[in-house]
Write an enzyme that holds these catalytic residues in place. Structure first.
Site, PDB file in Angstrom:
ATOM      1  N   ASP A   1       0.872  -1.160   0.000  1.00 52.19           N
ATOM      2  CA  ASP A   1       0.000   0.000   0.000  1.00 52.19           C
ATOM      3  C   ASP A   1       0.917   1.220   0.000  1.00 52.19           C
ATOM      4  OD1 ASP A   1      -2.394   1.599   0.443  1.00 52.19           O
ATOM      5  OD2 ASP A   1      -1.658   1.831   2.499  1.00 52.19           O
TER       6      ASP A   1
ATOM      7  N   ASP B   1      -0.139   5.097   0.959  1.00 51.65           N
ATOM      8  CA  ASP B   1      -0.371   6.062   2.032  1.00 51.65           C
ATOM      9  C   ASP B   1      -0.450   5.372   3.384  1.00 51.65           C
ATOM     10  OD1 ASP B   1      -0.688   8.272   0.151  1.00 51.65           O
ATOM     11  OD2 ASP B   1      -2.510   7.214  -0.440  1.00 51.65           O
TER      12      ASP B   1
END
Length: 216
Positions: free
Chosen positions: A11, A13
């Site tokens: 991922d 953020d």
């Protein structure tokens, strides 16, 4: 604990870069512009979900497209203002990996993801964004797509996530999950391994794959 993998899926953020303050700042401004009450806004989970899903929870369907375009513009504009800073360990960990062994899998739009990654100096060879899938996290589709693009079986992939929705997506894809307690308390994260951030891990690359270990 040592984890063996053929591909690593990150991922963005809250995992590679810190954007939490930017997200809060931008989405609060967005909510005010669209007349969303603080009470309604507070009940919606922002992190780890697509802008389309968030907007659909808060606004009539006919307003959603314009609302999504607006939040994208606000967040991209905010990137130079601290909207994407490297989290501890990110640079060293990614530098240890061959470009064809890892991907970034994000709920952000391509425009926003590329802006944040470029600002942080991260240039993934493989990037899966909101526009690439029909169902975002917590559905497994984004991670399954990344595995296909890398040519690796889902069972041989490790997902690195900070958000419950992303970890749920990784588990549903049949992948090993590593949670980073950067945006949520460790006790809220259901994963095969939970660490503070990427600085707590090391990666050893060989012809047989990647061996991930927690630092002593």
């Amino acid at each position: 604990m040592t984890i063996h993998a053929q591909a690593l899926l990150f991922d963005n953020d809250g995992t590679l870069v810190s954007s939490l303050e930017s997200v809060r700042r931008c989405w609060t401004r967005w909510a005010e512009e669209f007349g969303i009450t603080a009470e309604d806004f507070a009940r919606v989970e922002l992190h780890g979900r697509t802008a389309v899903a968030i907007a659909a929870d808060l606004l009539p369907a006919d307003v959603v497209p314009a609302a999504v375009a607006r939040i994208e513009a606000i967040e991209v504009e905010d990137v130079p203002n601290g909207g994407a800073t490297l989290l501890p360990g990110t640079r060293d960990f990614l530098d240890a990996l061959p470009a064809d062994r890892w991907a970034v899998v994000t709920s952000a739009t391509r425009r926003l993801a590329e802006a944040r990654l470029a600002h942080a100096g991260i240039l993934p060879k493989t990037l899966v964004v909101a526009e690439d899938v029909t169902r975002g996290k917590p559905d497994p589709e984004p991670y399954l797509l990344a595995a296909r693009q890398l040519g690796v079986s889902p069972a041989d992939c490790v997902v690195f996530e900070d958000a419950p929705a992303g970890l749920q997506a990784g588990r549903a894809a049949g992948m090993i999950t590593v949670a980073l307690a950067t945006t949520h308390p460790a006790h809220e994260l259901d994963a095969d391994l939970v660490v503070s951030d990427l600085s707590a891990l090391s990666a050893l690359v060989s012809d047989g794959g990647v061996e991930i270990s927690a630092r002593a």
